[in-house]
Design a protein around this motif. Structure first.
Motif, PDB file in Angstrom:
ATOM      1  N   ALA A  24      57.835  66.467  -9.392  1.00 56.69           N
ATOM      2  CA  ALA A  24      58.501  65.773  -8.287  1.00 56.69           C
ATOM      3  C   ALA A  24      58.480  64.257  -8.453  1.00 56.69           C
ATOM      4  N   THR A  25      57.987  63.751  -9.552  1.00 60.02           N
ATOM      5  CA  THR A  25      57.951  62.292  -9.764  1.00 60.02           C
ATOM      6  C   THR A  25      58.553  61.965 -11.124  1.00 60.02           C
ATOM      7  N   PHE A  26      58.927  60.721 -11.274  1.00 56.12           N
ATOM      8  CA  PHE A  26      59.374  60.211 -12.578  1.00 56.12           C
ATOM      9  C   PHE A  26      59.099  58.707 -12.621  1.00 56.12           C
ATOM     10  N   VAL A  27      58.925  58.224 -13.851  1.00 56.00           N
ATOM     11  CA  VAL A  27      58.570  56.815 -14.079  1.00 56.00           C
ATOM     12  C   VAL A  27      59.746  56.113 -14.778  1.00 56.00           C
ATOM     13  N   VAL A  28      60.089  54.971 -14.249  1.00 58.88           N
ATOM     14  CA  VAL A  28      61.134  54.132 -14.862  1.00 58.88           C
ATOM     15  C   VAL A  28      60.457  52.904 -15.465  1.00 58.88           C
ATOM     16  N   GLN A  29      60.588  52.749 -16.790  1.00 54.91           N
ATOM     17  CA  GLN A  29      60.011  51.595 -17.468  1.00 54.91           C
ATOM     18  C   GLN A  29      60.887  50.355 -17.246  1.00 54.91           C
ATOM     19  N   GLN A  30      60.333  49.180 -17.682  1.00 57.22           N
ATOM     20  CA  GLN A  30      61.077  47.923 -17.510  1.00 57.22           C
ATOM     21  C   GLN A  30      62.331  47.880 -18.391  1.00 57.22           C
ATOM     22  N   THR A  31      62.320  48.630 -19.470  1.00 58.92           N
ATOM     23  CA  THR A  31      63.474  48.635 -20.397  1.00 58.92           C
ATOM     24  C   THR A  31      64.442  49.764 -20.074  1.00 58.92           C
ATOM     25  N   GLN A  32      64.291  50.371 -18.901  1.00 52.52           N
ATOM     26  CA  GLN A  32      65.119  51.535 -18.592  1.00 52.52           C
ATOM     27  C   GLN A  32      65.744  51.409 -17.209  1.00 52.52           C
ATOM     28  N   SER A  33      66.795  52.174 -17.022  1.00 51.08           N
ATOM     29  CA  SER A  33      67.346  52.446 -15.698  1.00 51.08           C
ATOM     30  C   SER A  33      67.524  53.967 -15.606  1.00 51.08           C
ATOM     31  N   ALA A  34      67.603  54.492 -14.381  1.00 51.71           N
ATOM     32  CA  ALA A  34      67.596  55.954 -14.220  1.00 51.71           C
ATOM     33  C   ALA A  34      68.693  56.396 -13.273  1.00 51.71           C
ATOM     34  N   LEU A  35      69.218  57.584 -13.549  1.00 49.45           N
ATOM     35  CA  LEU A  35      70.181  58.238 -12.665  1.00 49.45           C
ATOM     36  C   LEU A  35      69.551  59.546 -12.181  1.00 49.45           C
ATOM     37  N   VAL A  36      69.533  59.737 -10.883  1.00 46.29           N
ATOM     38  CA  VAL A  36      68.987  60.969 -10.303  1.00 46.29           C
ATOM     39  C   VAL A  36      70.168  61.863  -9.932  1.00 46.29           C
ATOM     40  N   LEU A  37      70.218  63.032 -10.540  1.00 41.79           N
ATOM     41  CA  LEU A  37      71.323  63.962 -10.341  1.00 41.79           C
ATOM     42  C   LEU A  37      70.853  65.142  -9.526  1.00 41.79           C
ATOM     43  N   ARG A  38      71.661  65.475  -8.578  1.00 38.24           N
ATOM     44  CA  ARG A  38      71.373  66.665  -7.775  1.00 38.24           C
ATOM     45  C   ARG A  38      72.521  67.647  -7.983  1.00 38.24           C
ATOM     46  N   PHE A  39      72.187  68.746  -8.601  1.00 37.30           N
ATOM     47  CA  PHE A  39      73.195  69.760  -8.955  1.00 37.30           C
ATOM     48  C   PHE A  39      74.393  69.139  -9.688  1.00 37.30           C
ATOM     49  N   GLY A  40      74.083  68.191 -10.632  1.00 38.36           N
ATOM     50  CA  GLY A  40      75.131  67.581 -11.468  1.00 38.36           C
ATOM     51  C   GLY A  40      75.765  66.355 -10.880  1.00 38.36           C
ATOM     52  N   ALA A  41      75.582  66.097  -9.599  1.00 37.31           N
ATOM     53  CA  ALA A  41      76.173  64.920  -8.968  1.00 37.31           C
ATOM     54  C   ALA A  41      75.129  63.818  -8.873  1.00 37.31           C
ATOM     55  N   VAL A  42      75.575  62.599  -9.026  1.00 42.89           N
ATOM     56  CA  VAL A  42      74.649  61.474  -8.999  1.00 42.89           C
ATOM     57  C   VAL A  42      74.204  61.231  -7.567  1.00 42.89           C
ATOM     58  N   ARG A  43      72.889  61.318  -7.352  1.00 44.48           N
ATOM     59  CA  ARG A  43      72.349  61.077  -6.015  1.00 44.48           C
ATOM     60  C   ARG A  43      71.967  59.615  -5.831  1.00 44.48           C
ATOM     61  N   SER A  44      71.357  59.029  -6.871  1.00 41.18           N
ATOM     62  CA  SER A  44      70.932  57.632  -6.762  1.00 41.18           C
ATOM     63  C   SER A  44      70.819  57.014  -8.144  1.00 41.18           C
ATOM     64  N   VAL A  45      70.838  55.682  -8.131  1.00 42.48           N
ATOM     65  CA  VAL A  45      70.670  54.909  -9.375  1.00 42.48           C
ATOM     66  C   VAL A  45      69.454  54.021  -9.206  1.00 42.48           C
ATOM     67  N   VAL A  46      68.547  54.104 -10.145  1.00 43.96           N
ATOM     68  CA  VAL A  46      67.312  53.314 -10.091  1.00 43.96           C
ATOM     69  C   VAL A  46      67.354  52.289 -11.217  1.00 43.96           C
ATOM     70  N   THR A  47      67.268  51.038 -10.853  1.00 42.37           N
ATOM     71  CA  THR A  47      67.295  49.964 -11.864  1.00 42.37           C
ATOM     72  C   THR A  47      65.988  49.196 -11.922  1.00 42.37           C
ATOM     73  N   GLU A  48      65.087  49.422 -10.960  1.00 39.61           N
ATOM     74  CA  GLU A  48      63.810  48.708 -10.951  1.00 39.61           C
ATOM     75  C   GLU A  48      62.726  49.604 -11.524  1.00 39.61           C
ATOM     76  N   PRO A  49      61.795  49.061 -12.298  1.00 38.99           N
ATOM     77  CA  PRO A  49      60.718  49.874 -12.856  1.00 38.99           C
ATOM     78  C   PRO A  49      59.752  50.343 -11.768  1.00 38.99           C
ATOM     79  N   GLY A  50      59.110  51.511 -11.981  1.00 36.87           N
ATOM     80  CA  GLY A  50      58.142  52.022 -11.019  1.00 36.87           C
ATOM     81  C   GLY A  50      58.061  53.533 -11.043  1.00 36.87           C
ATOM     82  N   LEU A  51      57.289  54.078 -10.104  1.00 33.19           N
ATOM     83  CA  LEU A  51      57.108  55.528  -9.950  1.00 33.19           C
ATOM     84  C   LEU A  51      57.967  56.000  -8.774  1.00 33.19           C
ATOM     85  N   TYR A  52      58.760  57.015  -8.992  1.00 37.29           N
ATOM     86  CA  TYR A  52      59.693  57.484  -7.970  1.00 37.29           C
ATOM     87  C   TYR A  52      59.539  58.992  -7.782  1.00 37.29           C
ATOM     88  N   LEU A  53      60.001  59.434  -6.615  1.00 34.73           N
ATOM     89  CA  LEU A  53      59.933  60.863  -6.282  1.00 34.73           C
ATOM     90  C   LEU A  53      61.314  61.499  -6.409  1.00 34.73           C
TER      91      LEU A  53
END
Length: 307
Positions: A24-53
């Motif tokens: 239920a968690t994931f880590v975004v490093q400083q050199t990364q950005s993340a896309l959270v997909l829910r059933f194939g659709a983009v739910r959110s975009v994470v551009t800041e480093p940190g621990l997310y749920l």
């Protein structure tokens, strides 16, 4: 027994909690950005480093993208410049993912992005360099051409969520066969210039040599003339001194001239002189004050007979 069961149960619960927490968690490093997909659709975009749920899979998935500057080497390609010369161009570009959502929706992954971007860069390189000459690419206008390619590629790449930082022409050269012909032509041109320089140098050397010879002749003639003048003046002065000495003491002058005549005539060891001992030439052999010997009357020419 009951204590052991409780410990096992606690460990199981902790393991389940750890698994759930990890899922239920994931880590975004400083050199990364993340896309959270829910059933194939983009739910959110994470551009800041940190621990997310997030919801555990398969409900939600996380796609991590590199937000650093990426390099893309392009294969060498042949183009035709505005002066109709065939050229081999080797280029590379650097870019970064500026819009993760658009990037994911347009190209989905970095390999597909590289393929798309390579096609854009190659097209712009051909388009821009086809309007420039070989000299402009190599020597005079290279920076402006690269900046123009970069700006044109940037406008195309923005549709895919990418920003092109730089486009560089690593090498712009003639094909191997053309290069040999160009080198041969350059060599011939340099040889022609060298021959002209040697001919000009030979002509100048000949002119300098002729001028030096003429000046040398003039200087030698002037020196000879001056030498003759000085010699004539010296001989005139010598004759004047002799004449003056003869006027003061004719006997001493005769003695001095006789000594000079003796020295000049009998100087050599094999000198042979056939003269009478009474000859006036040997006058001073009898002493420095020997009297002048008169010529005998018989030696004088005979007077003509009277009629």
């Amino acid at each position: 027994m009951s204590g052991s069961i409780l410990r096992v149960g606690a460990l199981v619960v902790l393991a389940v909690v750890a698994i759930v927490f990890y899922a239920a968690t994931f880590v975004v490093q400083q050199t990364q950005s993340a896309l959270v997909l829910r059933f194939g659709a983009v739910r959110s975009v994470v551009t800041e480093p940190g621990l997310y749920l997030k919801l555990p899979a398969p409900f939600e998935q996380v796609i991590l993208l590199d937000n650093r500057i990426l390099d893309l080497d392009l294969p060498a390609q042949e183009i035709i410049a505005s002066d109709q010369k065939r050229l081999v161009v080797d280029a590379f570009t650097r870019y970064r993912i500026s819009d993760p959502l658009r990037f994911y929706q347009a190209v989905n992954s970095i390999p597909r992005a590289n393929s798309q971007l390579a096609s854009i860069v190659n097209g712009q390189v051909r388009s821009v360099l086809a309007e420039a000459s070989f000299t402009a690419m190599v020597r005079t206008d290279r920076s402006r051409l690269m900046n123009r390619i970069r700006d044109d590629v940037n406008r195309e790449a923005a549709r895919f969520g990418m920003t092109v930082v730089d486009v560089r022409l690593r090498r712009v050269d003639l094909p191997a066969a053309n290069s040999q012909a160009v080198f041969q032509r350059m060599q011939t041109e340099r040889q022609r210039e060298a021959a002209e320089a040697r001919a000009l140098g030979g002509q100048q050397a000949q002119e300098i040599r002729a001028r030096a010879d003429r000046d040398s002749t003039v200087i030698v003639a002037e020196a000879q003339r001056r030498s003759d003048e000085v010699r004539g003046e010296g001989e005139g002065e010598r004759n004047r001194v002799f004449a003056e000495a003869f006027g003061k003491d004719p006997e001493f002058f005769a003695f001095y001239r006789s000594m000079q005549a003796y020295e000049a005539s009998i100087k050599s060891a094999d000198t042979r002189m056939v003269l009478s001992p009474d000859s006036p030439f040997f006058r001073f052999f009898n002493g420095p004050n020997a009297p002048r010997r008169e010529v005998a009357p018989a030696d004088a020419p005979a007077a003509p007979a009277r009629p």
